[in-house]
Design a protein around this motif. Structure first.
Motif, PDB file in Angstrom:
ATOM      1  N   ILE A  37      42.637  47.621  51.320  1.00 11.54           N
ATOM      2  CA  ILE A  37      42.160  47.143  50.026  1.00 11.54           C
ATOM      3  C   ILE A  37      40.676  46.814  50.114  1.00 11.54           C
ATOM      4  O   ILE A  37      40.241  46.083  51.007  1.00 11.54           O
ATOM      5  CB  ILE A  37      42.942  45.899  49.588  1.00 11.54           C
ATOM      6  CG1 ILE A  37      44.454  46.203  49.519  1.00 11.54           C
ATOM      7  CG2 ILE A  37      42.442  45.408  48.234  1.00 11.54           C
ATOM      8  CD1 ILE A  37      44.825  47.226  48.503  1.00 11.54           C
ATOM      9  N   ILE A  38      39.893  47.347  49.196  1.00 12.89           N
ATOM     10  CA  ILE A  38      38.474  46.979  49.066  1.00 12.89           C
ATOM     11  C   ILE A  38      38.355  46.109  47.821  1.00 12.89           C
ATOM     12  O   ILE A  38      38.569  46.579  46.696  1.00 12.89           O
ATOM     13  CB  ILE A  38      37.594  48.230  48.952  1.00 12.89           C
ATOM     14  CG1 ILE A  38      37.725  49.095  50.231  1.00 12.89           C
ATOM     15  CG2 ILE A  38      36.149  47.830  48.718  1.00 12.89           C
ATOM     16  CD1 ILE A  38      36.994  50.409  50.139  1.00 12.89           C
ATOM     17  N   PHE A  39      38.067  44.817  48.020  1.00 15.62           N
ATOM     18  CA  PHE A  39      38.023  43.852  46.921  1.00 15.62           C
ATOM     19  C   PHE A  39      36.587  43.358  46.739  1.00 15.62           C
ATOM     20  O   PHE A  39      35.941  42.938  47.705  1.00 15.62           O
ATOM     21  CB  PHE A  39      38.957  42.679  47.231  1.00 15.62           C
ATOM     22  CG  PHE A  39      38.925  41.591  46.191  1.00 15.62           C
ATOM     23  CD1 PHE A  39      39.290  41.856  44.879  1.00 15.62           C
ATOM     24  CD2 PHE A  39      38.522  40.301  46.530  1.00 15.62           C
ATOM     25  CE1 PHE A  39      39.267  40.855  43.924  1.00 15.62           C
ATOM     26  CE2 PHE A  39      38.500  39.305  45.589  1.00 15.62           C
ATOM     27  CZ  PHE A  39      38.869  39.572  44.267  1.00 15.62           C
ATOM     28  N   LYS A  40      36.074  43.449  45.527  1.00 13.87           N
ATOM     29  CA  LYS A  40      34.709  43.018  45.242  1.00 13.87           C
ATOM     30  C   LYS A  40      34.707  42.056  44.055  1.00 13.87           C
ATOM     31  O   LYS A  40      35.492  42.219  43.115  1.00 13.87           O
ATOM     32  CB  LYS A  40      33.823  44.222  44.921  1.00 13.87           C
ATOM     33  CG  LYS A  40      33.628  45.186  46.097  1.00 13.87           C
ATOM     34  CD  LYS A  40      32.738  46.348  45.687  1.00 13.87           C
ATOM     35  CE  LYS A  40      32.552  47.333  46.855  1.00 13.87           C
ATOM     36  NZ  LYS A  40      31.734  48.493  46.452  1.00 13.87           N
ATOM     37  N   ILE A  41      33.820  41.066  44.117  1.00 14.87           N
ATOM     38  CA  ILE A  41      33.610  40.134  43.003  1.00 14.87           C
ATOM     39  C   ILE A  41      32.162  40.294  42.542  1.00 14.87           C
ATOM     40  O   ILE A  41      31.221  40.161  43.340  1.00 14.87           O
ATOM     41  CB  ILE A  41      33.881  38.679  43.433  1.00 14.87           C
ATOM     42  CG1 ILE A  41      35.354  38.509  43.848  1.00 14.87           C
ATOM     43  CG2 ILE A  41      33.535  37.718  42.304  1.00 14.87           C
ATOM     44  CD1 ILE A  41      35.683  37.107  44.344  1.00 14.87           C
ATOM     45  N   ASN A  42      31.980  40.592  41.271  1.00 10.00           N
ATOM     46  CA  ASN A  42      30.648  40.737  40.694  1.00 10.00           C
ATOM     47  C   ASN A  42      30.476  39.706  39.582  1.00 10.00           C
ATOM     48  O   ASN A  42      31.321  39.614  38.677  1.00 10.00           O
ATOM     49  CB  ASN A  42      30.452  42.145  40.116  1.00 10.00           C
ATOM     50  CG  ASN A  42      30.687  43.222  41.167  1.00 10.00           C
ATOM     51  OD1 ASN A  42      30.173  43.123  42.275  1.00 10.00           O
ATOM     52  ND2 ASN A  42      31.458  44.246  40.826  1.00 10.00           N
ATOM     53  N   VAL A  43      29.391  38.938  39.635  1.00 12.88           N
ATOM     54  CA  VAL A  43      29.115  37.904  38.626  1.00 12.88           C
ATOM     55  C   VAL A  43      27.739  38.169  38.040  1.00 12.88           C
ATOM     56  O   VAL A  43      26.754  38.338  38.788  1.00 12.88           O
ATOM     57  CB  VAL A  43      29.164  36.487  39.251  1.00 12.88           C
ATOM     58  CG1 VAL A  43      28.896  35.442  38.174  1.00 12.88           C
ATOM     59  CG2 VAL A  43      30.506  36.235  39.931  1.00 12.88           C
ATOM     60  N   GLU A  44      27.639  38.225  36.731  1.00 15.39           N
ATOM     61  CA  GLU A  44      26.341  38.422  36.092  1.00 15.39           C
ATOM     62  C   GLU A  44      25.383  37.294  36.443  1.00 15.39           C
ATOM     63  O   GLU A  44      25.786  36.122  36.583  1.00 15.39           O
ATOM     64  CB  GLU A  44      26.510  38.511  34.569  1.00 15.39           C
ATOM     65  CG  GLU A  44      27.093  39.844  34.120  1.00 15.39           C
ATOM     66  CD  GLU A  44      27.090  39.995  32.604  1.00 15.39           C
ATOM     67  OE1 GLU A  44      27.446  41.076  32.128  1.00 15.39           O
ATOM     68  OE2 GLU A  44      26.722  39.013  31.902  1.00 15.39           O
ATOM     69  N   ASP A  45      24.105  37.640  36.571  1.00  9.64           N
ATOM     70  CA  ASP A  45      23.106  36.684  37.064  1.00  9.64           C
ATOM     71  C   ASP A  45      22.971  35.455  36.176  1.00  9.64           C
ATOM     72  O   ASP A  45      22.675  34.360  36.656  1.00  9.64           O
ATOM     73  CB  ASP A  45      21.748  37.378  37.197  1.00  9.64           C
ATOM     74  CG  ASP A  45      21.763  38.431  38.295  1.00  9.64           C
ATOM     75  OD1 ASP A  45      20.938  39.358  38.251  1.00  9.64           O
ATOM     76  OD2 ASP A  45      22.622  38.316  39.212  1.00  9.64           O
TER      77      ASP A  45
END
Length: 635
Positions: free
Chosen positions: A506-514
């Motif tokens: 599993i490749i899990f990523k979290i992206n949060v806007e600046d």
């Protein structure tokens, strides 16, 4: 020879002259290996009366090897009719005698037999200990010096360890062990061993829903059992094939095989097999809509399983009876059977997981403590030698103080260990009320494998992650809302733990806007994990190769933040079809509960929450994943 001729053999009138002659020749020749003794007694080894005579007559001549052989064969007979306490007593007598006479081959054989009894009674820790001891002991003999019996015992040990992996639902590891054992069995041309290993591989494939491979393995096992004329083996293969037929909706073939297997199982007398066949018959009749026959067979299987204390079979019978009464619209009775099923499932889970992991941790601490004591004893001996040389009062005083300090330290550490064990028990009780039991079961299984494989660093690493996750969940569960930053940290820990089960695919990523400050945004506690769990087990578990999940936090329209959970799984339609093929259809209620919590949370805001489920398609209009979009109010 004169002494043997003068000896009076106390055979019963029913004992044949052929057996009497065979036993006399055996005692005269006095072979020392299993294979040689088996050459004399193989035709009589399932007759406990004759084996008792072997023990009695061998004692008169201090012929220990034939006594050990006979004790083990009697144990096998009692084991195969589910009289496990009697079987265990006989195997332990054989083990004790083999240790006293320093016979390594029979010692390994007896250890393996004890392991099988413990495995069949779900005492997994003990089963693994005896199998590993047998394997390590056998491998101390160089390959070229190993007898045929010792080589077969090594295969039995490998098979037993594979069975333990199978019980722990680590099917790929189990298949690996079974294949390793089969390779050695081929070299020995041991058809019984090949039959057993093909059967076990088939069960693993069936659990993985690889039904074609399972059916092929069961049929190979049946061919070997037929060749060696093993009635028990043929019965097990037939009801296993029938089990696959039910999955494939070939009900006529399944019922024919199961009814035939039931008659033969009764003649065999193995109560566990009889109970299993009754339960499978009930399940098959339930699938064809014959509720009367389904109920009678399930009740009979449940009765036998209860009488002989087979927890797994009790749980399965209650599960199918619950389904039966649901179909009859008697929901009260259905609920009663469902509760009984869950009670025994929990009992099996505790035996195979929590108690095992705790025992391993406690044993590890005890071994550390023992090493410390040995080290302290060695230090005292060295100091005593120095004391005798110097003969000074100063050293005597110093050693006395060191001993007192050491004893106080040991007592303090024992007190600490006792307190830690009590705290661990309390934490487990609280954890069970807060966490999904399936996630707990799988996480502990994965951590336990690192302990079994002696990967201490990995075990400690993931135990730390697991404990941190549990702490965060318990802390969050007591709060109505938490900062988004804490929720993101919790789900990242959760995904790290779950990724062990997926072999780190599993490749899990979290992206949060600046422009979003996750420390100031408040959301209900523990709302994201059910959506991630749904993506894992419905979207990605059936996908081959790389698996991706992305969690994006972004600003929505005024008064909202949007959280998107995107996976590249098989899509909802494919996931639903896969779910329909499964025998046990577990309904996920976590998302429904989360929606209710979000609805309650949004009452304090001007806006209401909203959840969107978006199917993703590729350029060829094929399903390529699912996106869950949460619109959470902030005003």
């Amino acid at each position: 020879m004169i002494l043997l001729t003068a000896s009076t053999f106390s055979f019963s009138q029913e004992t044949s002259e052929e057996f009497e002659s065979t036993l006399k020749n055996l005692i005269i020749e006095a072979p020392s290996t299993y294979a040689e003794i088996d050459g004399y007694l193989r035709a009589y080894r399932k007759d406990t009366s004759l084996m008792k005579l072997v023990v009695e007559e061998s004692k008169k001549f201090n012929y220990w090897e034939s006594q050990i052989y006979a004790l083990n064969q009697m144990g096998r007979v009692y084991r195969d009719i589910s009289q496990y306490p009697k079987a265990l007593e006989l195997f332990q007598d054989a083990l004790k005698l083999s240790i006293e006479t320093e016979n390594l081959e029979f010692r390994v054989y007896s250890l393996n037999m004890i392991s099988v009894v413990y495995r069949r009674t779900d005492a997994i820790k003990s089963a693994l200990d005896y199998s590993q001891e047998a394997l390590e002991l056998a491998e101390t003999i160089p390959f070229e010096n190993r007898s045929t019996g010792l080589k077969r015992s090594i295969n039995v040990s490998l098979n037993s360890i594979g069975n333990i992996y199978q019980l722990l639902e680590q099917y790929d590891l189990a298949i690996e062990k079974f294949n390793e054992s089969m390779k050695l069995e081929n070299e020995l041309n041991n058809k019984l061993g090949l039959a057993i290993n093909h059967q076990n591989v088939g069960e693993c494939y069936e659990a993985q829903e690889k039904l074609d491979l399972a059916l092929e393995s069961f049929q190979k096992s049946l061919a070997f059992n037929t060749e060696i004329n093993s009635e028990k083996g043929k019965i097990i293969c037939n009801y296993s094939i029938a089990h696959v037929y039910v999955h494939l909706n070939k009900m006529e073939e399944a019922l024919k095989l199961l009814n035939s297997s039931l008659k033969r199982a009764k003649n065999l007398g193995d109560q566990e097999i009889i109970a299993t066949v009754y339960i499978n018959l009930g399940w098959a009749y339930l699938n064809v809509g014959d509720y009367n026959l389904a109920e009678s067979n399930l009740n009979e299987g449940l009765k036998i399983a209860t009488e002989y204390n087979f927890p797994s079979e009790i749980a399965e019978a209650n599960k199918f009876l619950s389904e039966l009464w649901m179909k009859k619209d008697d929901f009260k009775r259905a609920m009663n059977f469902y509760k009984e099923s869950k009670k025994y499932e929990e009992q099996v889970t505790n035996n195979l997981n929590l108690r095992y992991v705790n025992d391993m941790i406690v044993r590890y601490e005890a071994e550390k403590q023992s090493d410390q004591l040995k080290s302290l004893e060695e230090e005292v001996k060295n100091q005593a030698i120095t004391l005798r040389k110097n003969k000074t009062m100063l050293l005597i005083t110093f050693i006395g103080l060191a001993l007192v300090a050491g004893i106080l330290y040991i007592l303090y550490r024992q007190y600490q260990l006792s307190s830690e064990k009590k705290l661990l028990t309390l934490e487990q009780t609280m954890l069970r009320s807060q966490m999904n039991p399936h996630f707990l079961f799988n996480s502990l299984n994965s951590i336990k494998l690192y302990i079994i494989n002696n990967e201490k660093k990995n075990a400690v690493h993931y135990l730390n992650k697991f404990s941190k996750l549990v702490r965060k969940i318990l802390e969050a569960s007591s709060q109505r809302e938490i900062p988004l930053a804490e929720e993101l940290e919790t789900v990242e820990l959760y995904m790290n733990i779950e990724n062990i089960r997926f072999s780190n695919e599993i490749i899990f990523k979290i992206n949060v806007e600046d422009d979003i400050d996750v420390h100031n945004v408040k959301i209900p506690s523990l709302i994201l994990q059910p959506f991630l769990e749904n993506a894992l087990w419905h979207g990605l578990s059936s996908k081959e190769g790389e698996k991706n999940i992305t969690l994006d936090v972004m600003k929505g329209v005024e008064g909202f933040i949007n959280i998107a959970i995107t996976d590249d799984g098989v899509g909802r339609d494919a996931a639903e079809k896969i779910k329909e093929r499964k025998v046990l259809k577990r309904k996920s209620v976590g998302i429904d509960i989360t929606k209710e919590r979000l609805a309650n949370f949004s009452k304090d805001y001007q806006n209401s929450f909203h959840v969107e489920i978006i199917d993703i398609y590729d350029n060829e209009n094929k399903a390529s994943g699912t996106k869950i979009m949460l619109h959470i109010p902030t005003i």
